[in-house]
Design a protein around this motif. Structure first.
Motif, PDB file in Angstrom:
ATOM      1  N   GLU A   1      25.279  27.074  35.525  1.00  0.00           N
ATOM      2  CA  GLU A   1      26.128  28.218  35.226  1.00  0.00           C
ATOM      3  C   GLU A   1      27.144  28.410  36.333  1.00  0.00           C
ATOM      4  OE1 GLU A   1      24.226  31.858  34.257  1.00  0.00           O
ATOM      5  OE2 GLU A   1      22.899  30.984  32.757  1.00  0.00           O
ATOM      6  N   ALA A   2      28.243  29.083  35.978  1.00  0.00           N
ATOM      7  CA  ALA A   2      29.277  29.425  36.949  1.00  0.00           C
ATOM      8  C   ALA A   2      29.675  30.873  36.721  1.00  0.00           C
ATOM      9  CB  ALA A   2      30.483  28.499  36.796  1.00  0.00           C
ATOM     10  N   TRP A   3      30.070  31.543  37.803  1.00  0.00           N
ATOM     11  CA  TRP A   3      30.485  32.939  37.725  1.00  0.00           C
ATOM     12  C   TRP A   3      31.814  33.116  38.440  1.00  0.00           C
ATOM     13  CZ3 TRP A   3      25.791  31.086  39.190  1.00  0.00           C
ATOM     14  CH2 TRP A   3      24.697  31.368  38.367  1.00  0.00           C
TER      15      TRP A   3
ATOM     16  N   ASP B   1      26.464  26.982  40.104  1.00  0.00           N
ATOM     17  CA  ASP B   1      25.061  26.665  40.381  1.00  0.00           C
ATOM     18  C   ASP B   1      24.623  25.531  39.464  1.00  0.00           C
ATOM     19  OD1 ASP B   1      22.134  26.719  40.264  1.00  0.00           O
ATOM     20  OD2 ASP B   1      22.304  28.544  41.458  1.00  0.00           O
ATOM     21  N   SER B   2      24.294  24.381  40.048  1.00  0.00           N
ATOM     22  CA  SER B   2      23.926  23.218  39.227  1.00  0.00           C
ATOM     23  C   SER B   2      22.504  23.309  38.700  1.00  0.00           C
ATOM     24  CB  SER B   2      24.098  21.926  40.033  1.00  0.00           C
ATOM     25  OG  SER B   2      23.151  21.851  41.072  1.00  0.00           O
TER      26      SER B   2
ATOM     27  N   TRP C   1      31.228  20.747  38.083  1.00  0.00           N
ATOM     28  CA  TRP C   1      30.288  20.539  39.181  1.00  0.00           C
ATOM     29  C   TRP C   1      30.637  19.281  39.973  1.00  0.00           C
ATOM     30  CZ3 TRP C   1      27.246  22.870  42.325  1.00  0.00           C
ATOM     31  CH2 TRP C   1      26.373  22.129  43.110  1.00  0.00           C
ATOM     32  N   LEU C   2      30.996  18.224  39.248  1.00  0.00           N
ATOM     33  CA  LEU C   2      31.365  16.976  39.914  1.00  0.00           C
ATOM     34  C   LEU C   2      32.542  17.189  40.858  1.00  0.00           C
ATOM     35  CD1 LEU C   2      31.054  13.878  40.206  1.00  0.00           C
ATOM     36  CD2 LEU C   2      32.651  13.651  38.291  1.00  0.00           C
ATOM     37  N   LEU C   3      33.565  17.883  40.391  1.00  0.00           N
ATOM     38  CA  LEU C   3      34.744  18.126  41.218  1.00  0.00           C
ATOM     39  C   LEU C   3      34.423  19.080  42.369  1.00  0.00           C
ATOM     40  CD1 LEU C   3      37.403  18.539  38.371  1.00  0.00           C
ATOM     41  CD2 LEU C   3      37.175  16.581  39.920  1.00  0.00           C
TER      42      LEU C   3
ATOM     43  N   VAL D   1      27.380  26.141  45.064  1.00  0.00           N
ATOM     44  CA  VAL D   1      28.557  26.162  45.922  1.00  0.00           C
ATOM     45  C   VAL D   1      29.377  27.399  45.584  1.00  0.00           C
ATOM     46  CG1 VAL D   1      28.683  23.660  46.263  1.00  0.00           C
ATOM     47  CG2 VAL D   1      29.835  24.688  44.295  1.00  0.00           C
ATOM     48  N   GLN D   2      30.121  27.897  46.579  1.00  0.00           N
ATOM     49  CA  GLN D   2      30.925  29.094  46.367  1.00  0.00           C
ATOM     50  C   GLN D   2      32.299  28.903  46.982  1.00  0.00           C
ATOM     51  OE1 GLN D   2      29.074  32.788  47.450  1.00  0.00           O
ATOM     52  NE2 GLN D   2      30.871  34.018  46.911  1.00  0.00           N
TER      53      GLN D   2
END
Length: 243
Positions: free
Chosen positions: A158-160, A153-154, A177-179, A145-146
């Motif tokens: 990782e998250a950026w 990215d699940s 990720w849940l939120l 999701v963005q």
């Protein structure tokens, strides 16, 4: 390989010999392989050398306290750490989570509660490389999701933010990720606890609030006046789609 109690090795770091022995016997009777370390000064080396699947870590230990142990091993130990804390000391619980503990349980320890928490951490570890699923809180959807400059990215866990990797603990990523995968919907603490920890919310546990407060600055949110992860009074948390 599916993780079961038969192949899980647990290290108990506890200087109370009676409590350690009772916990050891109870967990072994439930199928775990359990060992004990009674001195804080030796705990770091044992955790890093043995790499147990899970550590039950007491806060107050001779030689080195649990907070220091947790902080020192976390960069080189990826397994779950369940910290034992004093019943009423919220600061110990908060510091434990900040040092990298995955969960905490208050003393005196109730064996069934301890077992439930360990199994919940096992489920989280077993699903570590899969999108988080909850029948109530999460529906099937994309693995990435963005939201403007924030990408999560699940599948890669990782998250950026603006192309730079966001430094998140495993527990922080699960919550983010849940939120984010439920953006636009208020998730109650009850739903969050059920999805992340597999237990009912007791109305007092502050671990979710602590993790939200740590996630906010990491994803560029204002900790004082958040625009991305909002606290909805008496309801829960809302991840805003367009912040």
């Amino acid at each position: 390989m599916e993780l079961t109690t038969d192949n899980w090795r647990i290290l108990i770091v506890e200087d109370d010999e009676r409590l350690a022995s009772l916990t050891h016997d109870y967990l072994q009777n439930n199928g775990f392989s359990v060992s004990i370390e009674s001195h804080g000064g030796a705990a770091v080396e044992r955790i890093l050398n043995e790499q147990p699947d899970l550590v039950v870590l007491d806060l107050m230990l001779p030689g080195e306290d649990g907070l220091s142990i947790c902080r020192r091993v976390r960069p080189r130990y990826s397994g779950p750490i369940l910290m034992l804390t004093a019943r009423t000391d919220d600061m110990d619980q908060i510091l434990g989570l900040e040092m990298g503990a995955d969960d905490y349980i208050s003393k005196p320890v109730q064996p069934r509660v301890l077992l439930a928490r360990i199994r919940a951490l096992m489920r989280r570890a077993a699903e570590k490389n899969q999108p988080l699923v909850s029948s109530d809180a999460v529906s099937e959807g994309p693995v990435r999701v963005q939201f403007n400059e924030l990408v999560i990215d699940s599948s890669m866990r990782e998250a950026w933010l603006s192309g730079v990797t966001v430094d998140l603990t495993s527990a922080e990523f699960d919550l983010l990720w849940l939120l984010a995968s439920n953006a636009g919907r208020v998730l109650s603490r009850e739903e969050i606890f059920a999805a992340l920890r597999g237990i009912e919310y007791d109305g007092q546990d502050r671990s979710i609030d602590v993790r939200v407060s740590r996630i906010r600055p990491k994803i560029g949110d204002d900790p004082i006046h958040p625009r991305r992860i909002k606290t909805v009074r008496s309801k829960g948390y809302l991840f805003v789609k367009e912040a």
